[in-house]
Design a protein around this motif. Structure first.
Motif, PDB file in Angstrom:
ATOM      1  N   ASP A   1       0.823  -1.201   0.000  1.00  0.00           N
ATOM      2  CA  ASP A   1       0.000   0.000   0.000  1.00  0.00           C
ATOM      3  C   ASP A   1       0.852   1.243   0.000  1.00  0.00           C
ATOM      4  N   THR A   2       0.371   2.221  -0.712  1.00  0.00           N
ATOM      5  CA  THR A   2       0.998   3.526  -0.557  1.00  0.00           C
ATOM      6  C   THR A   2       0.169   4.305   0.447  1.00  0.00           C
ATOM      7  N   GLY A   3       0.649   5.478   0.699  1.00  0.00           N
ATOM      8  CA  GLY A   3      -0.058   6.307   1.661  1.00  0.00           C
ATOM      9  C   GLY A   3      -1.475   6.598   1.228  1.00  0.00           C
ATOM     10  N   TRP A   4      -1.682   6.679  -0.058  1.00  0.00           N
ATOM     11  CA  TRP A   4      -3.015   7.001  -0.545  1.00  0.00           C
ATOM     12  C   TRP A   4      -4.047   5.991  -0.103  1.00  0.00           C
ATOM     13  N   ASP A   5      -3.616   4.766   0.052  1.00  0.00           N
ATOM     14  CA  ASP A   5      -4.587   3.724   0.357  1.00  0.00           C
ATOM     15  C   ASP A   5      -5.009   3.707   1.813  1.00  0.00           C
TER      16      ASP A   5
ATOM     17  N   TRP B   1     -12.618  10.476  -1.655  1.00  0.00           N
ATOM     18  CA  TRP B   1     -11.206  10.854  -1.652  1.00  0.00           C
ATOM     19  C   TRP B   1     -10.485  10.263  -2.848  1.00  0.00           C
ATOM     20  N   ARG B   2     -10.801   9.042  -3.121  1.00  0.00           N
ATOM     21  CA  ARG B   2     -10.177   8.420  -4.292  1.00  0.00           C
ATOM     22  C   ARG B   2     -10.559   9.129  -5.567  1.00  0.00           C
ATOM     23  N   ALA B   3     -11.828   9.400  -5.698  1.00  0.00           N
ATOM     24  CA  ALA B   3     -12.279  10.082  -6.906  1.00  0.00           C
ATOM     25  C   ALA B   3     -11.586  11.430  -7.020  1.00  0.00           C
ATOM     26  N   LYS B   4     -11.459  12.086  -5.897  1.00  0.00           N
ATOM     27  CA  LYS B   4     -10.804  13.383  -5.894  1.00  0.00           C
ATOM     28  C   LYS B   4      -9.350  13.255  -6.319  1.00  0.00           C
TER      29      LYS B   4
ATOM     30  N   PHE C   1      -9.899   3.614 -12.205  1.00  0.00           N
ATOM     31  CA  PHE C   1      -8.949   4.448 -11.477  1.00  0.00           C
ATOM     32  C   PHE C   1      -7.535   3.907 -11.607  1.00  0.00           C
ATOM     33  N   ASP C   2      -7.443   2.631 -11.542  1.00  0.00           N
ATOM     34  CA  ASP C   2      -6.105   2.050 -11.676  1.00  0.00           C
ATOM     35  C   ASP C   2      -5.504   2.358 -13.023  1.00  0.00           C
ATOM     36  N   GLN C   3      -6.317   2.286 -14.025  1.00  0.00           N
ATOM     37  CA  GLN C   3      -5.825   2.606 -15.362  1.00  0.00           C
ATOM     38  C   GLN C   3      -5.341   4.034 -15.456  1.00  0.00           C
ATOM     39  N   ILE C   4      -6.073   4.882 -14.787  1.00  0.00           N
ATOM     40  CA  ILE C   4      -5.678   6.287 -14.818  1.00  0.00           C
ATOM     41  C   ILE C   4      -4.297   6.451 -14.202  1.00  0.00           C
TER      42      ILE C   4
END
Lengths: 75, 875
Positions: free
Chosen positions: B601-605, B637-640, B748-751
């Protein structure tokens, strides 16, 4: 020895006299002998209610018998 | 006569038989058997052995016969008897003599009429197993009911009072009252005077013209010297009829029997009611309502007893007056029937009520009584109303205490509000109080019951959770409780109006007060708004700034993050934006939470915001609500973040476009990048728009309206739950839309992939550019210095490098193409799945508004076409 027995006897006789007097007052129609039998039965714990109903029944029975006898004899 | 020798009773009896009948022993066998039977079955006397009473009776008898002298004589004799002390069973003898007594004034019939009365009088037992004479039950003696003497006496009295009305055929009008004897009244136990042994010989008159003749000549004693008695039906304690009465030789006319059985019904009804009250009044677990029911029944029974005592007194009067009583005022069976008609109806109602109420208690009992009140008969209705008033008085007491004080003292579980003592204060509102549906009386509607529950709950909530101890008097200025059953009865006359208005008033006041407290002291509404701003990303500038600050941190692996670092960053963000103007109450609850770390995981997760709630607010924002909020935050948050990433990509593209113009070979790749990027931008844009405006804003608006208009806390909680539910379902977070969510995640992953790819592309392109520029620069420099610009091998080297670079371009191209393909495939799938879901029509419409995807994917066409067709028709 005899005197307490005698005294007892006297008391008993007196009691019976009293009872007879009461019975006469109340017009129960009991003579001495019947009365004494009744007293003895009561002293032995017989229910007086039952006893009186028996006596009444017996009287009635004997009366009706007598009446029928009289009737037949007259007829 | 000799001494009282001990002959056996049988022998004595036989002797007696012989004596009386005057026959020899052999002939009396029949009578003897009969005598034995009777005596054997009636072994113990059914009445109490009271010598004094018997002697009094005898005296009275003598006095009736106008023989005062004889009465005095008897007293003398009796005294003598007592002093002599020879007899052991004086009472028996005296009783016997009394019962054999005959009135000398009688005509020569040998019917011992007085014995009728006497017999009947004495024959009436004191206890429940009454009267009968020839139906002995040795166990049915007062001796076996020592402890129940009082109550048994009562019930027996009542029973025997009525049901033991002896019916006699009397010889004509004249004499006979001598046979009226009343039983041992004086030895009554307290209130047992009612109807204590009445022996009546009643002149049976079917017409007021007097008891001229017995209705049937054969009934007259003149015909048969019968010493028989008609017996009465007797009922024993459990109300069942036992023992048919044998009517003796005096054939009693049927009408008499009917009348007497009708009267006997009263006794039976009475017994039934009595049994109920007796069995339940001692039962403490029966509860207050049950007790008041028993008290009401008891009151009714007392009225009944009063009637009985009046009748008894009437008899007494007749009795005392002796022979000269006029027939008109005498108490006849008919008269009795008439007088007891009303009480009988009442008793019938009560007995039916008792039957119906068996086994019920508490509110159920009140419902049962109320159900019985729905009748057209005004007397019955009045009676039931009265009882209902008494019965519901405890319930109303409970109710008023509950809604004015919030206290519930219900040891026997009769009230319809139940409290669960195991629940702690944090779940007080939700779990502690509930409705016990079976105990709701039928005159209180479900709506009222719910309101009542709510009012009490609010008060308790105020006391315990909000720590608000204002006395209820302040909340409800006009509170009062019912102190007397009269209030309860009055209430029923106007149940709809007064009661409802009371409950409504209490409800409004209490709820309003509660909401005031919550809003003023605990700022419920502010917190609600704060949730929106922070957890639902409402405060845009703050979130944006936060993201800016957090970006370098969160890119690192999750395990290297420290909470205090992040909190520090949070503080900075707060201070730098408009969020600083929020009240400190709110800001101090805002916090960073790190979720569980999975490897890779990164911090984002793992990053998340958090908002602490406690106290009364936790009732609205329960733990489940908070977890919902966090999930939604995560999604938003993810969408953002995607939006953020795409912005970066776009920025990069814009910046570098100009720079890379000089490399025409990259234009194809760059073009592809642009196209893909704009597709992604469009997609994310629409998603964001949908989420922000169509989901969040609309639901929030609804919620806010409802909360402003809410009348009590339940409404607020319900509205809040609805809000969260709708958000979750429309943000694809609920269970149904899991596949959609997965697709979205894939997008999102693709992005992110794309971002990475683009980054590398730019890096290498820029590097190349840099190198070329350097080359050019060097060339120029050397030219300025007068040398050759570039040597041959430099040029060759440069060319080689450029060529290498150009060679990598197709690889990049293909990579991008792959990415694009993937991306588009995922989006198609997403749209297809979206098609199947009815509630997300808006989203699908938005995403594919120009049918771009539909053109590409034939699978989308028919369904899209269908909806599109419908939509266009709407438009």
């Amino acid at each position: 020895m005899a005197s307490p027995a005698n005294a007892n006897m006297n008391a008993v006789r007196e009691t019976m006299d009293v009872l007879l007097e009461i019975s006469r007052l109340l017009n129960t129609g009991l003579d001495m002998e019947s009365l004494s039998i009744c007293v003895r039965l009561c002293e032995q714990g017989i229910n007086p209610e039952a006893l009186s109903s028996v006596i009444k029944e017996l009287r009635r029975a004997s009366d009706s018998l007598k009446a029928s006898e009289n009737g037949t004899s007259q007829g | 006569m000799a001494a009282l020798d001990q002959k056996s009773p049988n022998v004595l009896l036989q002797n007696l038989c012989c004596k009386i009948t005057g026959k020899s022993e052999a002939d009396v066998a029949h009578q003897f058997q009969y005598a034995v039977r009777v005596i054997g079955s009636n072994y113990a006397p059914t009445i109490e052995r009271d010598e004094f009473l018997v002697s009094e009776k005898i005296k009275k008898e003598l006095l009736k016969q106008r023989r005062e002298a004889d009465a005095a004589l008897f007293s003398e004799l009796h005294r003598k008897l007592q002093t002599q002390g020879v007899l052991k069973h004086r009472w028996s003898i005296l009783y016997l003599l009394l019962s054999l007594c005959e009135d000398p004034r009688k005509p020569s019939n040998r019917v011992p009429v007085c014995s009728y009365g006497a017999l009947l009088a004495q024959a009436l037992p004191r206890d429940v197993h009454s009267t009968p004479f020839y139906y002995a039950r040795p166990q049915s003696l007062p001796l076996s009911y020592p402890e129940r003497s009082a109550t048994a006496h009562n019930s027996s009295i009542a029973t025997s009072g009525i049901s033991s009305m002896g019916v006699f055929s009397i010889n004509g009008p004249g004499p006979t009252p001598p046979s009226l004897l009343t039983g041992p009244g004086p030895q009554a136990v307290g209130e047992s005077m009612r109807g204590s042994r009445l022996a009546w010989t009643l002149p049976i008159s079917s017409s007021p013209s007097g008891a001229t003749a017995a209705p049937r000549p054969t009934c007259g004693p003149s015909s048969s010297p019968a010493s028989k008695l008609p017996q009465r039906q007797r009922r024993d304690g459990d109300g069942s009829v036992t023992g048919a009465w044998e009517f003796y030789a005096v054939p009693l006319c049927k009408s008499l029997r009917d009348t007497s059985s009708r009267l006997a019904e009263l006794g039976w009804l009475h017994n039934k009611i009595r049994k109920y009250t007796d069995s339940h009044s001692l039962d403490r677990a029966f509860g207050l309502v049950g007790q008041s029911f028993c008290a009401a029944l008891h009151q009714e029974l007392k009225e009944y007893y009063r009637l009985l005592s009046v009748l008894h007194a009437q008899l007494q009067v007749e009795d005392d007056q002796g022979v000269n009583m006029s027939v008109d005022s005498s108490l006849t069976l008919r008269r009795l029937l008439v007088w007891t008609y009303d009480p009988k109806v009442r008793l019938k109602t009560l007995a039916a009520l008792v039957d119906y109420c068996q086994g019920r208690k508490g509110g159920e009992l009140a419902s049962a009584v109320h159900a019985y009140g729905k009748t057209g008969d005004p007397h019955m209705r009045a009676l039931i109303q009265h009882i209902l008033g008494l019965v519901s008085h405890p319930i109303l007491n409970f109710l008023y205490r509950w809604i004015y004080d919030g206290e519930l003292e219900d040891t026997y579980h009769e009230f319809f509000v139940a409290s669960d003592p195991t629940v702690k204060t944090d779940r007080l509102w939700h779990d502690k109080y509930s409705l016990r549906k079976s105990m709701i009386p039928s005159f209180i509607t479900m709506d009222q019951a719910r309101k009542v529950l709510l009012i009490g709950k609010s008060i308790n909530f105020l006391h315990q959770v909000c720590h608000d101890r204002t006395p209820p008097g302040k909340i409800m200025p006009a509170s009062k409780s019912t102190d007397s059953p009269k209030d309860a009865t009055e209430l029923f006359t106007d149940l709809e109006g007064a009661f409802q208005s009371k409950i409504d008033a209490a409800y409004f006041e209490t709820s309003k007060y509660l909401l005031d407290v919550l809003n003023k002291n605990y700022q419920l509404l502010e917190h609600l708004q704060a949730m929106r701003r922070y957890l639902l990303l409402g405060q845009g500038d703050f979130i944006r700034h936060l993201m800016d600050l957090l970006k370098p941190e969160l890119v690192r692996a999750a395990t290297t993050l420290y909470q205090h670092n992040l909190t520090g960053i949070l503080e900075t963000a707060v201070r730098a934006t408009n969020a600083q103007f929020d009240s400190p109450e709110i800001l101090k609850r805002l916090d960073v939470r790190l979720l569980e770390v999975s490897p890779g995981d990164t911090g984002w997760d793992v990053f998340s915001l958090d908002y602490h709630v406690e106290g009364p607010i936790a009732t609205v924002f329960t733990r489940e609500c908070m977890s919902h909020y966090l999930r939604v935050f995560n999604f938003l948050w993810r969408a953002k973040r995607m939006e953020y990433i795409l912005t970066d990509i776009w920025k990069g593209q814009m910046c570098n476009a100009k720079l890379l113009k000089s490399m025409p070979e990259l234009s194809g790749v760059l073009h592809q990048c642009h196209v893909l990027a704009s597709e992604m931008v469009h997609f994310i844009h629409q998603m964001q728009y949908y989420i922000t405006f169509e989901v969040l804003e609309c639901s929030w608006d609804e919620l806010w309206n409802k909360v402003q208009q809410a009348q009590d806390l339940d409404h607020i909680i319900a509205a809040h739950d609805v809000f969260l539910d709708s958000i979750i379902s429309r943000c694809l977070l609920d269970v149904n839309n899991r596949s959609l969510l997965n697709q979205l995640r894939a997008v999102f992953d693709q992005i992110i992939e794309f971002q990475n790819a683009q980054d590398t592309l730019y890096r290498s392109a820029l590097e190349e550019l840099q190198l070329r520029i350097q080359f050019e620069d060097k060339k120029r420099q050397r030219e300025e210095m007068g040398e050759w610009g570039v040597t041959a091998e430099q040029e060759a080297e440069e060319n080689r490098r450029v060529q290498e670079f150009k060679d990598t371009i197709p690889k990049m191209c293909s990579q991008l193409r792959l990415l694009t393909h993937f991306y588009q495939g995922i989006v198609q799938e997403f749209l297809r799945l979206l098609m199947t879901d009815e509630s997300l029509q808006f989203l699908s419409f938005r995403l594919d508004f120009n049918e771009h995807y539909k053109a590409r994917d034939p699978r989308l066409r028919p369904s899209l076409g269908a909806t599109r067709g419908r939509r266009s028709s709407n438009i």
